[in-house]
Write a protein that holds these residues in place. Structure first.
Motif, short mmCIF file in Angstrom:
data_model
loop_
_atom_site.label_atom_id
_atom_site.label_comp_id
_atom_site.label_asym_id
_atom_site.label_seq_id
_atom_site.Cartn_x
_atom_site.Cartn_y
_atom_site.Cartn_z
N GLN A 1 19.25 21.20 -13.17
CA GLN A 1 18.80 21.44 -11.80
C GLN A 1 18.81 22.94 -11.47
OE1 GLN A 1 17.71 19.10 -9.55
NE2 GLN A 1 17.79 17.70 -11.27
N ASN A 2 18.94 23.78 -12.51
CA ASN A 2 19.00 25.24 -12.35
C ASN A 2 20.17 25.69 -11.50
OD1 ASN A 2 16.65 25.69 -13.94
ND2 ASN A 2 15.41 25.07 -12.18
N VAL A 3 21.29 24.99 -11.61
CA VAL A 3 22.51 25.35 -10.89
C VAL A 3 23.51 25.88 -11.91
CG1 VAL A 3 24.42 24.52 -9.47
CG2 VAL A 3 22.11 23.64 -9.08
N PRO A 4 23.79 27.19 -11.88
CA PRO A 4 24.74 27.73 -12.86
C PRO A 4 26.18 27.38 -12.50
CG PRO A 4 23.96 29.48 -11.41
CD PRO A 4 23.20 28.23 -11.02
N THR B 1 21.53 30.01 -6.42
CA THR B 1 21.68 31.47 -6.43
C THR B 1 23.13 31.91 -6.61
OG1 THR B 1 21.79 31.54 -4.02
CG2 THR B 1 19.63 31.90 -5.02
N GLN B 2 24.07 31.17 -6.04
CA GLN B 2 25.47 31.58 -6.10
C GLN B 2 26.25 30.92 -7.23
OE1 GLN B 2 27.09 30.78 -2.24
NE2 GLN B 2 25.48 31.91 -1.20
N GLY B 3 25.79 29.78 -7.71
CA GLY B 3 26.52 29.05 -8.73
C GLY B 3 27.59 28.17 -8.10
N VAL B 4 28.26 27.40 -8.94
CA VAL B 4 29.28 26.47 -8.47
C VAL B 4 30.50 26.55 -9.38
CG1 VAL B 4 27.61 24.84 -7.49
CG2 VAL B 4 28.36 24.55 -9.84
N ALA B 5 31.58 25.98 -8.89
CA ALA B 5 32.80 25.82 -9.68
C ALA B 5 33.04 24.33 -9.87
CB ALA B 5 33.99 26.46 -8.97
N LEU B 6 33.44 23.95 -11.06
CA LEU B 6 33.78 22.56 -11.34
C LEU B 6 35.28 22.45 -11.52
CD1 LEU B 6 31.11 21.49 -14.00
CD2 LEU B 6 31.12 21.00 -11.57
N ASP C 1 18.27 20.94 1.18
CA ASP C 1 17.51 21.93 0.41
C ASP C 1 18.15 23.31 0.47
OD1 ASP C 1 15.69 19.97 -0.29
OD2 ASP C 1 14.23 20.53 1.26
N ALA C 2 18.69 23.71 1.63
CA ALA C 2 19.35 25.00 1.76
C ALA C 2 20.62 25.04 0.90
CB ALA C 2 19.69 25.29 3.22
N SER C 3 21.36 23.93 0.88
CA SER C 3 22.57 23.87 0.04
C SER C 3 22.21 23.97 -1.44
CB SER C 3 23.32 22.56 0.29
OG SER C 3 23.76 22.49 1.61
N HIS C 4 21.15 23.30 -1.82
CA HIS C 4 20.71 23.36 -3.22
C HIS C 4 20.28 24.77 -3.60
CE1 HIS C 4 18.00 22.27 -6.69
NE2 HIS C 4 19.18 21.79 -7.05
N ARG C 5 19.53 25.44 -2.73
CA ARG C 5 19.11 26.82 -3.01
C ARG C 5 20.33 27.74 -3.12
NH1 ARG C 5 15.15 25.31 0.70
NH2 ARG C 5 16.24 26.35 2.40
N ALA C 6 21.32 27.55 -2.25
CA ALA C 6 22.52 28.37 -2.29
C ALA C 6 23.28 28.15 -3.61
CB ALA C 6 23.43 28.06 -1.10
N MET C 7 23.36 26.92 -4.04
CA MET C 7 24.03 26.65 -5.32
C MET C 7 23.28 27.26 -6.48
SD MET C 7 25.66 22.81 -5.02
CE MET C 7 24.14 21.95 -4.66
#
Length: 155
Positions: free
Chosen positions: A94-97, A50-55, A42-48
């Protein structure tokens, strides 16, 4: 209720109980996730979120033939872009930018010596040319050589 009806019902219940019991044995049990692992997830998901990810996407479409095995460089690049689009869509749900999307290589995961033994072409029936480097750069790559080396090491 007479004795004959009671015996039929008891037999039917025994058959049903046996079927449920045997069916239950075949059903896999789902082990609950432990609380620490759940919190980390859950903490990893929240961090993603708020911070976003790179593909970073690598694809390799090639034709394996005796004597003329070759890689479709442009199609591999397009396939990597299509995969990236699909994953970005799922992450958005999943609301992950997605902050950055890269597909700088073609066939980066392929063994270097094997790759250099193949040829490349832009499309089926196109002119074949040798492959002299590993990995092949994607036709859309805009990374510097230093960034490409760092990304390849990460992959």
């Amino acid at each position: 209720m007479n004795k004959h009806t009671l015996q039929k019902m008891t037999g039917a219940i025994a058959v049903l109980s046996t079927a449920l019991f045997l069916g239950g044995c075949a059903t896999p049990t789902v082990k609950p996730i432990n609380p620490q692992a759940r919190e980390l997830y859950d903490a990893s998901h929240r961090a993603m979120q708020t911070q976003g990810v790179a593909l970073v996407t690598d694809a390799c479409l090639y034709r394996l033939e005796v004597g003329t095995s070759h890689i479709y460089r442009d199609r591999s690049t397009q396939h990597a872009t299509d995969l990236s689009d699909a994953v970005a869509t799922k992450l958005a749900a999943q609301n992950v930018p997605v902050k950055t999307r890269l597909n700088p290589f073609v066939c980066a995961e392929m063994d270097a010596e094997y790759l250099k033994g193949l040829q490349q072409t832009a499309q089926p029936g196109g002119r074949l040319s040798p492959i002299d480097s590993h990995p092949l750069k994607s036709s859309t790559s805009t990374l510097s050589a230093t960034d490409e080396a760092a990304l390849l090491a990460l992959m």
